[in-house]
Scaffold this active site. Structure first.
Site, PDB file in Angstrom:
ATOM      1  N   ASP A  80      41.832  48.788  37.060  1.00  0.00           N
ATOM      2  CA  ASP A  80      41.688  47.652  38.054  1.00  0.00           C
ATOM      3  C   ASP A  80      42.816  47.423  39.093  1.00  0.00           C
ATOM      4  OD1 ASP A  80      40.125  45.804  39.548  1.00  0.00           O
ATOM      5  OD2 ASP A  80      39.871  44.527  37.815  1.00  0.00           O
ATOM      6  N   LYS A  81      42.322  46.945  40.234  1.00  0.00           N
ATOM      7  CA  LYS A  81      43.655  46.653  41.372  1.00  0.00           C
ATOM      8  C   LYS A  81      43.203  45.227  41.900  1.00  0.00           C
ATOM      9  CE  LYS A  81      43.844  46.759  45.512  1.00  0.00           C
ATOM     10  NZ  LYS A  81      43.073  45.828  46.696  1.00  0.00           N
ATOM     11  N   HIS A  82      44.091  44.663  42.332  1.00  0.00           N
ATOM     12  CA  HIS A  82      43.984  43.211  42.787  1.00  0.00           C
ATOM     13  C   HIS A  82      44.879  43.134  43.796  1.00  0.00           C
ATOM     14  CE1 HIS A  82      40.886  40.056  42.658  1.00  0.00           C
ATOM     15  NE2 HIS A  82      41.896  39.408  43.241  1.00  0.00           N
ATOM     16  N   SER A  83      44.484  42.742  44.987  1.00  0.00           N
ATOM     17  CA  SER A  83      45.526  42.053  46.079  1.00  0.00           C
ATOM     18  C   SER A  83      45.753  40.482  46.049  1.00  0.00           C
ATOM     19  CB  SER A  83      44.870  42.583  47.552  1.00  0.00           C
ATOM     20  OG  SER A  83      45.611  41.842  48.454  1.00  0.00           O
ATOM     21  N   THR A 120      36.913  40.915  49.298  1.00  0.00           N
ATOM     22  CA  THR A 120      36.052  41.919  49.274  1.00  0.00           C
ATOM     23  C   THR A 120      34.712  41.536  49.313  1.00  0.00           C
ATOM     24  OG1 THR A 120      37.912  42.889  48.359  1.00  0.00           O
ATOM     25  CG2 THR A 120      35.852  43.948  47.683  1.00  0.00           C
ATOM     26  N   ARG A 168      39.739  25.813  45.836  1.00  0.00           N
ATOM     27  CA  ARG A 168      41.093  26.371  46.253  1.00  0.00           C
ATOM     28  C   ARG A 168      41.069  26.553  48.065  1.00  0.00           C
ATOM     29  NH1 ARG A 168      43.064  30.402  43.403  1.00  0.00           N
ATOM     30  NH2 ARG A 168      45.220  30.478  44.469  1.00  0.00           N
ATOM     31  N   SER A 183      44.207  32.851  38.829  1.00  0.00           N
ATOM     32  CA  SER A 183      42.845  33.262  39.345  1.00  0.00           C
ATOM     33  C   SER A 183      42.936  34.707  39.172  1.00  0.00           C
ATOM     34  CB  SER A 183      43.051  32.761  40.865  1.00  0.00           C
ATOM     35  OG  SER A 183      42.220  33.528  42.029  1.00  0.00           O
ATOM     36  N   LYS A 187      40.291  37.079  36.226  1.00  0.00           N
ATOM     37  CA  LYS A 187      39.221  38.016  36.563  1.00  0.00           C
ATOM     38  C   LYS A 187      39.333  39.291  36.154  1.00  0.00           C
ATOM     39  CE  LYS A 187      39.353  36.919  41.204  1.00  0.00           C
ATOM     40  NZ  LYS A 187      39.997  35.982  41.580  1.00  0.00           N
ATOM     41  N   LYS A 188      40.713  39.794  36.148  1.00  0.00           N
ATOM     42  CA  LYS A 188      40.961  40.994  35.490  1.00  0.00           C
ATOM     43  C   LYS A 188      40.650  41.227  34.041  1.00  0.00           C
ATOM     44  CE  LYS A 188      41.241  41.640  38.731  1.00  0.00           C
ATOM     45  NZ  LYS A 188      40.524  42.498  39.621  1.00  0.00           N
TER      46      LYS A 188
HETATM   47  N1  URA Z   1      43.234  36.571  45.047  1.00  0.00           N
HETATM   48  C1  URA Z   1      42.502  35.800  44.023  1.00  0.00           C
HETATM   49  O1  URA Z   1      41.647  36.482  43.346  1.00  0.00           O
HETATM   50  N2  URA Z   1      43.013  34.710  43.794  1.00  0.00           N
HETATM   51  C2  URA Z   1      43.899  34.291  44.509  1.00  0.00           C
HETATM   52  O2  URA Z   1      44.565  33.077  44.096  1.00  0.00           O
HETATM   53  C3  URA Z   1      44.666  34.865  45.500  1.00  0.00           C
HETATM   54  C4  URA Z   1      44.288  36.274  45.657  1.00  0.00           C
END
Ligand code: URA
Length: 434
Positions: A80-83, A120, A168, A183, A187-188
């Protein structure tokens, strides 16, 4: 009985929470016994006071376990990836099908827009018919069947994180290392992948504006992953100007599809190849990020990633025919405002944040958490930092429907650009933390 006031006071006064009280707090936010304003007050206290390593780990686990965690069948090691959030960042829309086309399963949990950055989920929701919130069973079945799925928080998947995320977004509590790290990591964890690539954005259009801060966030994400038994790699990448030529939900979908067709802006393609290479490497399909990049380049240019995107759309309720001429079915804005260069020179500044703010105030993002966004709002960048311009050349175009806050958006856009000398060059990749 959980006492929200006493809990908030602990953080307000600079104290620390134990695991049990963080768990109880997250559960109470989810079942509604803690009100939104109380959760928001705690978020501000945590923003100002921080969370130590143990609090961060416990809070992350409580968020991840607020729903169910995806359990992929053994043998299916997903990546998985996350920005960490940027302006014009549409890479997930390319990376999920691209990496899945390499044979590596991708199980992706995403969020909607946050602050001045895009998300996204909001982008995907501009695709007619696309189902962006999947129940867990369907998410798992889809990863098994076609090798990829993208979902926002749902009742099953990190639901408490969804609540905090929404708060937030509208309470100025985003740019905090522990709140971002928890956060993302929660999710990951809920998404069930075995390894993660983090794209830590740095610059004007990111929550971390300086390199040391971005490095600290990268390290926090990598350390947290390790402490939770997951492999990860963080790339710190430039977000001083928006990525690509378009900012705004529907327009970014169209631009991502261009990249999937082997075209698209150079910076966006390059970042997708870099992150895709890192994902393929981490997932064990290549010996290095470089060879992973070469594999991704091949998959893009051979149309394999686009084919996988077609399968993803069909699986999540949309039509693969959408890919033929996306602009025909994406929402379009009725009005346009152009900003032109006032003199000859080079585009010295193309600041990402005011551009993200302009899209947001025109309805492309949320000012209140119940706001419905207008996916057609977008900004087109006619040139990028460092390019030569002549007086009168088009620099930016804003596309919109509702003119209520046009003045504010115009001021924001005017601040975003400056014509002058050639600006210092910034590489796309600023650092890497393993
Ligand atoms: N992406 C997220 O899912 N959470 C954050 O706090 C910042 C970017």
């Amino acid at each position: 009985m959980f006492n929200p006031l006493a809990f908030i006071e602990v953080k307000r006064n600079g104290g620390r929470h134990d695991e049990a009280s963080l768990k109880a707090f997250v559960a109470a936010v989810l079942d509604g016994s803690v009100a939104d304003y109380q959760a928001a007050a705690w978020l501000m206290a945590a923003f100002l006071r921080g969370l130590d390593e143990e609090e961060l780990r416990a809070f992350t686990l409580a968020l991840a376990d607020s729903g169910r965690r995806v359990l992929l069948p053994s043998g299916l090691q997903a990546v998985d990836k996350h920005s960490t959030g940027g302006v014009g960042d549409k890479t997930t829309l390319v990376l999920v099908p691209l990496v899945a086309a390499s044979g590596l399963p991708v199980a992706k949990l995403s969020g909607p827009g946050l602050g001045f950055t895009g998300g996204t989920v909001d982008k995907l929701e501009s695709i007619p018919g696309f189902r962006s919130h999947l129940p867990l069973d369907r998410f798992v079945a889809q990863v098994e069947r076609i090798g990829c799925a993208i979902s926002g928080h749902s009742l099953d998947l990190a639901p408490a994180e969804g609540r905090f995320y929404g708060l937030r977004d509208v309470t100025a509590t985003v740019p905090s290392i522990p709140l971002i790290a928890s956060s993302i990591m929660s999710k990951k964890l809920a998404g069930g992948a075995g390894s993660f690539v983090f794209d830590v954005k740095c610059g004007d259009g990111a929550f971390m504006t300086d390199l040391d801060e971005a490095r600290r966030l990268a390290k926090s994400l990598v350390d947290l992953s390790r402490s939770l038994g997951k492999r990860s790699l963080a790339l710190v990448t430039d977000m001083e100007q928006p990525l690509g030529q378009w900012v705004g939900n529907a327009s970014e979908v169209a631009e991502a599809i261009e990249v999937l067709k082997g075209k698209g802006p150079e910076d966006t393609r390059e970042l997708c190849l870099l992150l895709g290479g890192a994902m393929v490497f981490l997932g064990g399909r290549s010996e290095s990020v470089e060879t992973g990049k070469a594999l991704c380049r091949h998959l893009l240019d051979e149309g394999k990633a686009l084919e996988k995107m077609g399968q993803l759309l069909e699986a999540q309720g949309a039509s693969s025919r959408f890919l033929e001429e996306p602009e025909k079915s994406l929402p379009a804005a009725a009005k346009r405002f152009d900003l032109r260069a006032d003199r000859d020179g080079r585009l010295f500044r193309l600041a990402a944040r005011p551009i993200g703010e302009a899209v947001k105030v025109m309805g492309g993002g949320r000012m209140r958490k119940e706001d419905v966004i207008d996916p057609a709002v977008s900004v087109e960048l006619h040139c990028k930092r460092g390019e030569p311009v002549r007086a009168g050349d088009l620099l930016l175009s804003l596309y919109y429907n509702d003119p209520t806050r046009l003045e504010e958006a115009r001021n924001s856009l005017a601040q975003a650009v400056a014509v002058g000398e050639e600006p210092p060059r910034r590489p796309l990749l600023l650092d890497r933390v393993d």
